[in-house]
Design a protein around this motif. Sequence first.
Motif, PDB file in Angstrom:
ATOM      1  N   HIS A 214      -4.957   3.073  -4.393  1.00 39.34           N
ATOM      2  CA  HIS A 214      -4.762   2.913  -2.947  1.00 39.34           C
ATOM      3  C   HIS A 214      -5.515   4.009  -2.207  1.00 39.34           C
ATOM      4  O   HIS A 214      -5.950   4.993  -2.803  1.00 39.34           O
ATOM      5  CB  HIS A 214      -3.276   3.001  -2.585  1.00 39.34           C
ATOM      6  CG  HIS A 214      -2.708   4.375  -2.801  1.00 39.34           C
ATOM      7  ND1 HIS A 214      -2.438   4.881  -4.057  1.00 39.34           N
ATOM      8  CD2 HIS A 214      -2.385   5.365  -1.919  1.00 39.34           C
ATOM      9  CE1 HIS A 214      -1.960   6.112  -3.940  1.00 39.34           C
ATOM     10  NE2 HIS A 214      -1.931   6.437  -2.656  1.00 39.34           N
ATOM     11  N   TYR A 217      -3.031   6.436   4.469  1.00 35.13           N
ATOM     12  CA  TYR A 217      -3.104   5.769   5.765  1.00 35.13           C
ATOM     13  C   TYR A 217      -3.624   6.654   6.894  1.00 35.13           C
ATOM     14  O   TYR A 217      -4.214   6.150   7.847  1.00 35.13           O
ATOM     15  CB  TYR A 217      -1.720   5.260   6.189  1.00 35.13           C
ATOM     16  CG  TYR A 217      -0.947   4.498   5.156  1.00 35.13           C
ATOM     17  CD1 TYR A 217      -1.582   3.903   4.072  1.00 35.13           C
ATOM     18  CD2 TYR A 217       0.432   4.356   5.262  1.00 35.13           C
ATOM     19  CE1 TYR A 217      -0.870   3.191   3.129  1.00 35.13           C
ATOM     20  CE2 TYR A 217       1.155   3.642   4.324  1.00 35.13           C
ATOM     21  CZ  TYR A 217       0.508   3.065   3.257  1.00 35.13           C
ATOM     22  OH  TYR A 217       1.223   2.363   2.326  1.00 35.13           O
ATOM     23  N   ASP A 256      -7.396   6.836   5.719  1.00 32.92           N
ATOM     24  CA  ASP A 256      -8.093   5.747   6.403  1.00 32.92           C
ATOM     25  C   ASP A 256      -8.507   6.112   7.825  1.00 32.92           C
ATOM     26  O   ASP A 256      -9.623   5.827   8.260  1.00 32.92           O
ATOM     27  CB  ASP A 256      -7.201   4.507   6.485  1.00 32.92           C
ATOM     28  CG  ASP A 256      -6.926   3.885   5.131  1.00 32.92           C
ATOM     29  OD1 ASP A 256      -7.712   4.118   4.199  1.00 32.92           O
ATOM     30  OD2 ASP A 256      -5.928   3.156   5.019  1.00 32.92           O
ATOM     31  N   HIS A 318      -1.848   1.306  13.495  1.00 32.50           N
ATOM     32  CA  HIS A 318      -2.442   1.290  12.158  1.00 32.50           C
ATOM     33  C   HIS A 318      -1.392   1.578  11.088  1.00 32.50           C
ATOM     34  O   HIS A 318      -1.308   0.874  10.072  1.00 32.50           O
ATOM     35  CB  HIS A 318      -3.559   2.328  12.071  1.00 32.50           C
ATOM     36  CG  HIS A 318      -4.053   2.543  10.675  1.00 32.50           C
ATOM     37  ND1 HIS A 318      -4.827   1.621   9.999  1.00 32.50           N
ATOM     38  CD2 HIS A 318      -3.862   3.579   9.810  1.00 32.50           C
ATOM     39  CE1 HIS A 318      -5.095   2.078   8.789  1.00 32.50           C
ATOM     40  NE2 HIS A 318      -4.523   3.263   8.649  1.00 32.50           N
ATOM     41  N   THR A 319      -0.571   2.601  11.312  1.00 33.21           N
ATOM     42  CA  THR A 319       0.427   2.985  10.313  1.00 33.21           C
ATOM     43  C   THR A 319       1.486   1.906  10.156  1.00 33.21           C
ATOM     44  O   THR A 319       1.906   1.597   9.030  1.00 33.21           O
ATOM     45  CB  THR A 319       1.068   4.323  10.702  1.00 33.21           C
ATOM     46  OG1 THR A 319       0.045   5.304  10.881  1.00 33.21           O
ATOM     47  CG2 THR A 319       2.009   4.808   9.607  1.00 33.21           C
ATOM     48  N   LYS A 321       1.152  -1.244  10.555  1.00 30.68           N
ATOM     49  CA  LYS A 321       0.552  -2.347   9.802  1.00 30.68           C
ATOM     50  C   LYS A 321       0.555  -2.041   8.314  1.00 30.68           C
ATOM     51  O   LYS A 321       0.910  -2.899   7.493  1.00 30.68           O
ATOM     52  CB  LYS A 321      -0.871  -2.593  10.294  1.00 30.68           C
ATOM     53  CG  LYS A 321      -1.618  -3.704   9.551  1.00 30.68           C
ATOM     54  CD  LYS A 321      -3.001  -3.908  10.158  1.00 30.68           C
ATOM     55  CE  LYS A 321      -3.758  -5.037   9.457  1.00 30.68           C
ATOM     56  NZ  LYS A 321      -4.116  -4.671   8.066  1.00 30.68           N
ATOM     57  N   ARG A 322       0.184  -0.818   7.934  1.00 30.68           N
ATOM     58  CA  ARG A 322       0.153  -0.452   6.518  1.00 30.68           C
ATOM     59  C   ARG A 322       1.552  -0.429   5.919  1.00 30.68           C
ATOM     60  O   ARG A 322       1.761  -0.860   4.784  1.00 30.68           O
ATOM     61  CB  ARG A 322      -0.538   0.899   6.328  1.00 30.68           C
ATOM     62  CG  ARG A 322      -2.024   0.920   6.634  1.00 30.68           C
ATOM     63  CD  ARG A 322      -2.841  -0.017   5.750  1.00 30.68           C
ATOM     64  NE  ARG A 322      -2.683   0.264   4.325  1.00 30.68           N
ATOM     65  CZ  ARG A 322      -3.456   1.113   3.630  1.00 30.68           C
ATOM     66  NH1 ARG A 322      -4.457   1.750   4.234  1.00 30.68           N
ATOM     67  NH2 ARG A 322      -3.252   1.300   2.351  1.00 30.68           N
ATOM     68  N   GLU A 325       2.713  -3.862   5.127  1.00 34.88           N
ATOM     69  CA  GLU A 325       2.030  -4.438   3.975  1.00 34.88           C
ATOM     70  C   GLU A 325       2.591  -3.921   2.651  1.00 34.88           C
ATOM     71  O   GLU A 325       2.506  -4.616   1.617  1.00 34.88           O
ATOM     72  CB  GLU A 325       0.533  -4.103   4.036  1.00 34.88           C
ATOM     73  CG  GLU A 325      -0.214  -4.802   5.155  1.00 34.88           C
ATOM     74  CD  GLU A 325      -1.612  -4.241   5.364  1.00 34.88           C
ATOM     75  OE1 GLU A 325      -2.399  -4.863   6.085  1.00 34.88           O
ATOM     76  OE2 GLU A 325      -1.920  -3.164   4.790  1.00 34.88           O
ATOM     77  N   THR A 326       3.153  -2.706   2.651  1.00 32.54           N
ATOM     78  CA  THR A 326       3.495  -2.071   1.388  1.00 32.54           C
ATOM     79  C   THR A 326       4.986  -1.855   1.141  1.00 32.54           C
ATOM     80  O   THR A 326       5.394  -1.680  -0.005  1.00 32.54           O
ATOM     81  CB  THR A 326       2.796  -0.699   1.267  1.00 32.54           C
ATOM     82  OG1 THR A 326       3.141   0.119   2.394  1.00 32.54           O
ATOM     83  CG2 THR A 326       1.282  -0.871   1.214  1.00 32.54           C
TER      84      THR A 326
END
Length: 329
Positions: A214, A217, A256, A318-319, A321-322, A325-326
């Motif tokens: 990975h 983030y 990222d 952004h965070t 969204k990550r 996803e996880t």
Amino acid sequence: MVSFDVDSLFTKVPINDVLEFLANKLPECDIDLGVDSEEPSQREWERVGEEISRAFGDIGFVYLTNHGIQQKKIEEINQLSGEFFQLDEATKLKYKRGVQAMQGYSAPNQERLTNAPGTHELRESYDVQEVGGVLPDAEVAALRPSLTDFAAHLQLLTSRLLTAMAVGLGLERSYFTSKHEKMGSSENTTCIRMLYYPPVPAHVSPGTTRIAPHTDYGTITLLFQDDVGGLEVRDRADAWVSAEPLPGTVLVNVGDILQFWTADKFRATEHRVLIPSTEVQRSVARRSLVFFVHPDDDVLIKPLDGSSRYSPVTAKAHTQKRFAETYQH
């Protein structure tokens, strides 16, 4: 850490092994910028900025020496967090973190960094966004004051790093620090993560790993490893390089957001933690402390060069969204 006897280097060690060792060694930077003393000189800021920029532009990782955080503080928090991770499951789950509400405990497989079917990630963690937030005071009373002191040192070191990064990129010194002013509050997702990798059972399920490949983030990540090891970094040749624990260092890598910000000048590199191959390593727990550094939630991230390489996005969006996803509910 692999080492060679210089006197017998070329007579006892095959030259290919020497070249492989030299190629795989992650860079180091002495960040003795007077964290506990006077303001560094411009020359020192430029030296550190150049060294960090070079490392971040190449493999995206760098070991920092003379970083100003005492090893006994790392050992203290690892010992205290170990007391928490040894509690029964029901007690730990009282402190379970959410998908977006990030403070709290994550059980094995709650955070999944791969979507591959049949995979399992064998680790536990406790995230601390605010030292005044929810912590297991009833079970480990000494943890909060120890984390409070640690957080203050981490934020000071991070401020120096962000300043050096700006100098290395030819920006105003305060460019990055001004975007990270709310660390330690609910308006910034920077957090301390206490990680615990339990001993590996004799027979583990196929597809089990400790952390799947990975990228992180946020802006940068500061990692304090114990001496067990297991972290690997993917280099530009697509090979996995061992990031061995080096005593007295902190390992820093690009996230990222910083790659977006710098339009790929700095590289967010894939990394993973594997199940150890040796029986001795498998039989002991692995612990580490991580400081995930993020910009303030409302900061708009867009490429510094003005390009359209990445679409503008707020740090919070952004965070979130990550996390979506996880993290498993």
